[in-house]
Scaffold this motif. Structure first.
Motif, mmCIF file in Angstrom:
data_model
loop_
_atom_site.group_PDB
_atom_site.id
_atom_site.type_symbol
_atom_site.label_atom_id
_atom_site.label_comp_id
_atom_site.label_asym_id
_atom_site.label_seq_id
_atom_site.Cartn_x
_atom_site.Cartn_y
_atom_site.Cartn_z
ATOM 1 N N ALA A 13 0.827 -1.207 0.000
ATOM 2 C CA ALA A 13 0.000 0.000 0.000
ATOM 3 C C ALA A 13 0.863 1.259 0.000
ATOM 4 O O ALA A 13 0.925 2.001 0.972
ATOM 5 C CB ALA A 13 -0.938 -0.018 1.200
ATOM 6 N N VAL A 14 1.565 1.481 -1.126
ATOM 7 C CA VAL A 14 2.388 2.679 -1.321
ATOM 8 C C VAL A 14 2.017 3.283 -2.672
ATOM 9 O O VAL A 14 1.467 2.601 -3.531
ATOM 10 C CB VAL A 14 3.904 2.365 -1.265
ATOM 11 C CG1 VAL A 14 4.333 1.935 0.125
ATOM 12 C CG2 VAL A 14 4.294 1.309 -2.293
ATOM 13 N N CYS A 15 2.307 4.571 -2.856
ATOM 14 C CA CYS A 15 1.969 5.240 -4.123
ATOM 15 C C CYS A 15 2.802 4.726 -5.284
ATOM 16 O O CYS A 15 2.323 4.592 -6.399
ATOM 17 C CB CYS A 15 2.171 6.758 -3.995
ATOM 18 S SG CYS A 15 1.048 7.509 -2.816
ATOM 19 N N ASN A 16 4.082 4.444 -5.038
ATOM 20 C CA ASN A 16 5.023 4.117 -6.096
ATOM 21 C C ASN A 16 5.782 2.836 -5.743
ATOM 22 O O ASN A 16 6.950 2.892 -5.381
ATOM 23 C CB ASN A 16 5.976 5.319 -6.280
ATOM 24 C CG ASN A 16 6.978 5.115 -7.386
ATOM 25 O OD1 ASN A 16 6.765 4.323 -8.291
ATOM 26 N ND2 ASN A 16 8.098 5.823 -7.290
ATOM 27 N N ASN A 44 8.080 -0.035 -6.089
ATOM 28 C CA ASN A 44 9.217 -0.089 -6.984
ATOM 29 C C ASN A 44 10.428 -0.701 -6.315
ATOM 30 O O ASN A 44 10.433 -0.920 -5.109
ATOM 31 C CB ASN A 44 9.584 1.352 -7.404
ATOM 32 C CG ASN A 44 9.490 1.535 -8.897
ATOM 33 O OD1 ASN A 44 9.965 0.694 -9.648
ATOM 34 N ND2 ASN A 44 8.876 2.630 -9.314
ATOM 35 N N ASN A 67 9.274 6.525 2.298
ATOM 36 C CA ASN A 67 8.988 7.886 1.835
ATOM 37 C C ASN A 67 9.231 7.994 0.329
ATOM 38 O O ASN A 67 8.469 8.677 -0.371
ATOM 39 C CB ASN A 67 9.835 8.919 2.590
ATOM 40 C CG ASN A 67 9.365 9.124 4.018
ATOM 41 O OD1 ASN A 67 8.202 8.849 4.345
ATOM 42 N ND2 ASN A 67 10.248 9.608 4.864
ATOM 43 N N ALA A 102 8.784 5.751 -1.812
ATOM 44 C CA ALA A 102 7.688 5.042 -2.501
ATOM 45 C C ALA A 102 6.384 5.800 -2.344
ATOM 46 O O ALA A 102 5.407 5.485 -2.970
ATOM 47 C CB ALA A 102 7.560 3.626 -1.957
#
Length: 176
Positions: free
Chosen positions: A154-157, A159, A174, A176
């Motif tokens: 559950a992170v925005c990016n 990767n 942070n 991500a």
């Protein structure tokens, strides 16, 4: 003739000569890594995996005993149960089927026999390997140190980020 008490241990991953090694009784994990030519510069002891046949057999036995116990409890619970208020016989059957399915999944788990060696992230030399006595069939795998940190969930990016020594988990989150 070969010593019938000899042990055979597999060493893989980041050692200079991966393979199966003959070890005398009382031989240790440290000894067999030395036999395998020592660690490569890319070895990452902290993530190493040690598995043992006798540990796997004990884990299988424990899992089977737990599954048998759950099956007995489930059978006795539903054998003389009457549907609760607002519950139909079909609801009760669905609940039983769901629990039987969970039990089947539990029974399908195959233990690995992994033994935790309590390695520390800073460990990097043969001297850091525990002087752990080996058994026939033991396996020790040392993976390479990765150059990336994978951040997922559950992170925005979500990767892979370049690993930076000393960088804290919170900093990767942070990013991500």
């Amino acid at each position: 003739p070969m010593d019938k008490h000899a042990l055979f241990v597999r060493v893989g991953g980041e050692v200079n000569a991966p393979g199966v090694y003959r070890v005398n009784p009382g031989g240790t994990l440290r000894d067999v890594v030395e036999q395998a030519g020592g660690l490569t510069p890319h070895s990452y002891l902290y993530a190493s995996i040690f598995t043992r046949v006798s540990a796997r057999q004990a884990q299988e036995k424990q899992l089977q005993q737990s599954a048998d116990q759950m099956q007995r409890e489930l059978t006795s619970k539903f054998a003389n149960a009457t549907p609760q208020a607002g519950q139909t016989g079909a609801d009760q059957q669905a609940q039983l089927a769901m629990q039987q399915s969970a039990l089947a999944r539990l029974s399908s788990i195959k233990p690995t026999g992994r033994v935790v060696l309590d390695m520390k992230p800073r460990f990097s030399t043969i001297a850091d390997i525990p002087d752990f006595t080996l058994e026939d069939g033991d396996t020790f795998y040392i993976p390479p140190q990765l150059s990336t940190v994978q951040v997922a969930g559950a992170v925005c990016n979500a990767n892979a980020f370049r690993y930076q020594p000393g960088k804290r988990l919170k900093a990767y989150l942070n990013d991500a």
